[in-house]
Design a protein around this motif. Sequence first.
Motif, PDB file in Angstrom:
ATOM      1  N   HIS A 199      81.294  67.969 112.046  1.00 38.90           N
ATOM      2  CA  HIS A 199      80.953  67.523 113.397  1.00 38.90           C
ATOM      3  C   HIS A 199      80.481  66.076 113.421  1.00 38.90           C
ATOM      4  N   GLU A 215      87.083  74.712 114.306  1.00 42.38           N
ATOM      5  CA  GLU A 215      86.924  73.261 114.370  1.00 42.38           C
ATOM      6  C   GLU A 215      88.217  72.612 114.857  1.00 42.38           C
ATOM      7  N   ARG A 250      88.173  73.130 118.634  1.00 38.48           N
ATOM      8  CA  ARG A 250      87.224  72.224 119.288  1.00 38.48           C
ATOM      9  C   ARG A 250      87.801  70.819 119.428  1.00 38.48           C
ATOM     10  N   ARG A 251      88.516  70.373 118.404  1.00 35.37           N
ATOM     11  CA  ARG A 251      89.033  69.005 118.402  1.00 35.37           C
ATOM     12  C   ARG A 251      90.382  68.876 119.116  1.00 35.37           C
ATOM     13  N   TYR A 276      80.973  77.868 117.571  1.00 40.60           N
ATOM     14  CA  TYR A 276      81.492  76.594 117.058  1.00 40.60           C
ATOM     15  C   TYR A 276      82.862  76.250 117.634  1.00 40.60           C
ATOM     16  N   GLY A 291      83.389  75.357 120.885  1.00 44.72           N
ATOM     17  CA  GLY A 291      83.265  74.304 121.891  1.00 44.72           C
ATOM     18  C   GLY A 291      83.340  74.902 123.284  1.00 44.72           C
TER      19      GLY A 291
END
Length: 238
Positions: A68, A96, A99-100, A142, A144
């Motif tokens: 992060h 992750e 989220r990105r 995690y 988002g």
Amino acid sequence: MRSIATIITAFLLLAGPVWAQEADASQTDPNLRTPQIYEVELENGNVSAWVVGEAAYGDVVNTILGLHLADAEQDQLIQDQLWQRRDTNSPVFLYEITRRAVASNPERALEAYFLARSRILYDAARCVDSSAMGVVDAASDYVGDELVNLINSDMVMVERVLSNLAESGEMFTSQASPWYACSFGDAAYFAATNGVSLPGAEWLKTEVRWQDARDSVEYNIRGTLAVIQAGLESAEAE
């Protein structure tokens, strides 16, 4: 700042594959784990305790928090590396990617999310300690905040991604140990606080019971898919 490749590689050195429990207990136990407690003091003065050791859940979270810190300019590099290692990393790392990628590559974000969730469900279902199932909701923290908006905005894409996942068989092709999921449970926490090790038979179900876990996850995914498909058909009919 440590490079992203270094962060990911360092974690991979901790994460070994899981082995099915064998009937012959005289053999060396490849699934023996020695969990430890890692405590973090929070801003409000409380203390948060994590089980760590041998790629336990706390190790996964610490690595994700390290990711992060990476700049947005590294988004594509991080996504590519995590996707390439999706079958060896803990599936939590796929969140992750979600989220990105949620804004730049929504279909990849959904692919990563549903693959992660199905694998986490499967891994938690293989744990002897039923309290480990709490990892499913905990890990979703995690993802988002934008995922819900993405899902609600394009149910056709959601249906396509889920259909592909259900037919691909990738829900059960991960080589990562489910220890990250099982270490979330109470048994691993108590073992860590008491300074004792957990033999494989005390945290991982025998392989003959894994099919039940696969059936449960597939039922969950296909049930969700059926509800979405019914909703889309109803919307078209109006």
